[in-house]
Design a protein around this motif. Structure first.
Motif, PDB file in Angstrom:
ATOM      1  N   GLU A   1      40.590  11.730 -27.658  1.00 20.65           N
ATOM      2  CA  GLU A   1      39.478  12.528 -28.151  1.00 20.65           C
ATOM      3  C   GLU A   1      38.378  11.629 -28.711  1.00 20.65           C
ATOM      4  O   GLU A   1      37.195  11.786 -28.403  1.00 20.65           O
ATOM      5  CB  GLU A   1      39.971  13.461 -29.261  1.00 20.65           C
ATOM      6  N   GLN A   2      38.843  10.708 -29.537  1.00 17.07           N
ATOM      7  CA  GLN A   2      37.901   9.782 -30.178  1.00 17.07           C
ATOM      8  C   GLN A   2      37.132   8.995 -29.107  1.00 17.07           C
ATOM      9  O   GLN A   2      35.917   8.827 -29.172  1.00 17.07           O
ATOM     10  CB  GLN A   2      38.685   8.814 -31.070  1.00 17.07           C
ATOM     11  N   PHE A   3      37.911   8.571 -28.096  1.00 16.01           N
ATOM     12  CA  PHE A   3      37.286   7.805 -27.014  1.00 16.01           C
ATOM     13  C   PHE A   3      36.171   8.610 -26.346  1.00 16.01           C
ATOM     14  O   PHE A   3      35.046   8.136 -26.179  1.00 16.01           O
ATOM     15  CB  PHE A   3      38.333   7.386 -25.982  1.00 16.01           C
ATOM     16  N   HIS A   4      36.498   9.853 -25.985  1.00 10.97           N
ATOM     17  CA  HIS A   4      35.501  10.648 -25.260  1.00 10.97           C
ATOM     18  C   HIS A   4      34.232  10.861 -26.081  1.00 10.97           C
ATOM     19  O   HIS A   4      33.122  10.774 -25.549  1.00 10.97           O
ATOM     20  CB  HIS A   4      36.100  12.001 -24.841  1.00 10.97           C
ATOM     21  N   SER A   5      34.419  11.116 -27.366  1.00  8.19           N
ATOM     22  CA  SER A   5      33.191  11.374 -28.141  1.00  8.19           C
ATOM     23  C   SER A   5      32.383  10.084 -28.284  1.00  8.19           C
ATOM     24  O   SER A   5      31.152  10.093 -28.266  1.00  8.19           O
ATOM     25  CB  SER A   5      33.512  12.011 -29.495  1.00  8.19           C
TER      26      SER A   5
ATOM     27  N   ALA B   1      36.967   7.150 -16.794  1.00 14.95           N
ATOM     28  CA  ALA B   1      35.789   7.642 -17.509  1.00 14.95           C
ATOM     29  C   ALA B   1      34.813   6.498 -17.767  1.00 14.95           C
ATOM     30  O   ALA B   1      33.591   6.656 -17.633  1.00 14.95           O
ATOM     31  CB  ALA B   1      36.205   8.292 -18.822  1.00 14.95           C
ATOM     32  N   LEU B   2      35.374   5.324 -18.118  1.00 15.20           N
ATOM     33  CA  LEU B   2      34.499   4.166 -18.360  1.00 15.20           C
ATOM     34  C   LEU B   2      33.725   3.804 -17.095  1.00 15.20           C
ATOM     35  O   LEU B   2      32.519   3.551 -17.119  1.00 15.20           O
ATOM     36  CB  LEU B   2      35.333   2.957 -18.808  1.00 15.20           C
ATOM     37  N   GLN B   3      34.458   3.764 -15.983  1.00 10.27           N
ATOM     38  CA  GLN B   3      33.826   3.371 -14.723  1.00 10.27           C
ATOM     39  C   GLN B   3      32.697   4.338 -14.366  1.00 10.27           C
ATOM     40  O   GLN B   3      31.594   3.920 -13.998  1.00 10.27           O
ATOM     41  CB  GLN B   3      34.887   3.345 -13.608  1.00 10.27           C
ATOM     42  N   GLN B   4      33.001   5.622 -14.543  1.00  9.86           N
ATOM     43  CA  GLN B   4      31.980   6.629 -14.229  1.00  9.86           C
ATOM     44  C   GLN B   4      30.735   6.445 -15.083  1.00  9.86           C
ATOM     45  O   GLN B   4      29.608   6.470 -14.590  1.00  9.86           O
ATOM     46  CB  GLN B   4      32.543   8.021 -14.493  1.00  9.86           C
ATOM     47  N   LYS B   5      30.995   6.220 -16.361  1.00  9.20           N
ATOM     48  CA  LYS B   5      29.874   6.053 -17.293  1.00  9.20           C
ATOM     49  C   LYS B   5      29.036   4.818 -16.911  1.00  9.20           C
ATOM     50  O   LYS B   5      27.805   4.859 -16.899  1.00  9.20           O
ATOM     51  CB  LYS B   5      30.438   5.902 -18.710  1.00  9.20           C
ATOM     52  N   MET B   6      29.753   3.722 -16.575  1.00  5.76           N
ATOM     53  CA  MET B   6      29.021   2.495 -16.205  1.00  5.76           C
ATOM     54  C   MET B   6      28.172   2.749 -14.964  1.00  5.76           C
ATOM     55  O   MET B   6      27.020   2.322 -14.887  1.00  5.76           O
ATOM     56  CB  MET B   6      29.990   1.334 -15.896  1.00  5.76           C
ATOM     57  N   ASN B   7      28.755   3.427 -13.977  1.00  7.75           N
ATOM     58  CA  ASN B   7      27.986   3.707 -12.765  1.00  7.75           C
ATOM     59  C   ASN B   7      26.726   4.507 -13.099  1.00  7.75           C
ATOM     60  O   ASN B   7      25.636   4.207 -12.620  1.00  7.75           O
ATOM     61  CB  ASN B   7      28.813   4.513 -11.760  1.00  7.75           C
ATOM     62  N   GLN B   8      26.938   5.539 -13.930  1.00 13.16           N
ATOM     63  CA  GLN B   8      25.808   6.392 -14.275  1.00 13.16           C
ATOM     64  C   GLN B   8      24.721   5.572 -14.979  1.00 13.16           C
ATOM     65  O   GLN B   8      23.539   5.678 -14.668  1.00 13.16           O
ATOM     66  CB  GLN B   8      26.292   7.542 -15.164  1.00 13.16           C
ATOM     67  N   LEU B   9      25.163   4.715 -15.918  1.00 13.78           N
ATOM     68  CA  LEU B   9      24.182   3.910 -16.654  1.00 13.78           C
ATOM     69  C   LEU B   9      23.413   2.982 -15.715  1.00 13.78           C
ATOM     70  O   LEU B   9      22.206   2.781 -15.863  1.00 13.78           O
ATOM     71  CB  LEU B   9      24.882   3.080 -17.743  1.00 13.78           C
TER      72      LEU B   9
END
Ligand code: PHE
Length: 345
Positions: free
Chosen positions: A10-14, A71-79
């Protein structure tokens, strides 16, 4: 402990949601998955647990790990995409500005009419399976003369006034037929190619003669070739260039490298009736051509018993003059902006 893992997730996602840069996001990876990261820390105190619990926890922790990684990979791609878009936006060109610059009197560039005709003819031949070859401007007399059946004492050498270098071995090519020789030497029949380019003649200039002009050589070599094939290709070329079927005639023409040799004329009407007495009305001489002389095939390393060839030499400047009704070839090299700007984009 399973709950604790859920809390970590949870903490990670937020936290992930708040990330704005690639570097910060990369730090999150260390924080949660690193050797001293939150997940690993949790997994260190498993001592009091039963085997069954350890197993469950192991599975839970592994799946949490892969959720975090994804989730990290997705976020990095988006960024990364966001960053790229920002960059592109910053560099975007305002095309409406272009026209206003030209309106303020800036000159627009253009393609020289000789080159646009050259490109057009190249496209036509490429579509018929011809290669496009190049060759050097500075040649030796073998490629310009001997290999083309013009020995040193041959009167035909005088047909083309030559710019010789001081060593009397090298010259500025007087025609693109040099490309025939190089093309034959470097391929095995059957083949067909064209070779466009500048040629040089040490001549007095007048309305139809320039010292530097442009030819487009063509050659085809195969087992069963005849004048009929030559005429077919020439008529196809002319129909494409003039966008209609052209009436042609062949007259005998002498060039040492072809036998028989021809001058191909097209039926040409000058649109301006007042100028109908000019020599360009009626039949217009456009294109020397012929069947390749056996000596030339031989010099190119090809067996004249087995193979035949045809060749032609299209004058590109002449074609431009005909097409644009230009009465003096010297305009094309004059650098006169009044002439050039007629062909700007
Ligand atoms: N090379 C010749 C010239 O420049 C033209 C030509 C090419 C004639 C090919 C016949 C065949 O005059």
């Amino acid at each position: 402990m399973i709950k604790e893992i859920d809390l970590i997730l949870e903490q990670f996602h937020s936290e992930l949601e708040q990330q704005k840069t690639l570097a910060e996001t990369a730090n999150l990876k260390a924080k949660y998955l690193g050797k001293n990261g939150l997940l690993s820390a949790l997994m260190k105190n498993l001592k009091e647990l039963s085997d069954e619990e350890k197993k469950q926890l192991g599975q839970k922790s592994n799946s949490a790990k892969s959720v975090i990684e994804k989730a990290l990979q997705q976020k990095m791609n988006q960024l990364e995409i966001d960053q790229m878009n920002q960059k592109l936006q910053a560099q975007a060109v305002d095309f409406s500005l272009r026209d206003s610059l030209f309106d303020r009197g800036l000159n627009r560039g253009g393609i020289h009419p000789v080159h646009s005709v050259q490109r057009e003819v190249e496209d036509i031949f490429l579509s018929m399976g011809f290669e496009v070859l190049d060759g050097p401007y500075i040649e030796d007399s073998f490629h310009n003369f001997e290999a083309l059946n013009i020995p040193a004492d041959h009167p035909a050498r005088d047909m083309q006034d030559t710019f010789w270098f001081a060593d009397h071995q090298h010259l500025l090519r007087t025609h693109t037929s040099t490309i025939q020789v190089r093309g034959m030497q470097s391929r095995k029949p059957p083949f067909k190619f064209i070779g466009p380019g500048k040629v040089f003649r040490c001549e007095r200039t007048d309305a139809t003669h320039e010292m530097v002009f442009h030819q487009l050589e063509g050659m085809m070599v195969a087992e069963d070739l005849s004048v009929a094939n030559l005429i077919y290709f020439m008529k196809t070329l002319l129909a494409e260039i003039f966008q209609k079927e052209m009436e042609v005639r062949l007259r005998p023409g002498y060039f040492p490298f072809v036998e028989p040799g021809f001058e191909l004329d097209i039926r040409w009407k000058k649109p301006d009736p007042k100028k109908s007495e000019q020599r360009h009305s009626g039949w217009l001489e456009l294109l020397p051509c012929g069947m390749v002389h056996p000596n030339v095939l031989q010099a190119g390393g090809i067996d004249p018993q087995k193979y035949k060839g045809f060749a032609f030499g299209l004058g590109l400047d002449r074609l431009v003059m005909v097409r644009h009704q230009i009465d003096d070839i010297r305009h094309t090299h004059s650098g006169d902006l009044r002439f050039n700007s007629q062909f700007s984009l």
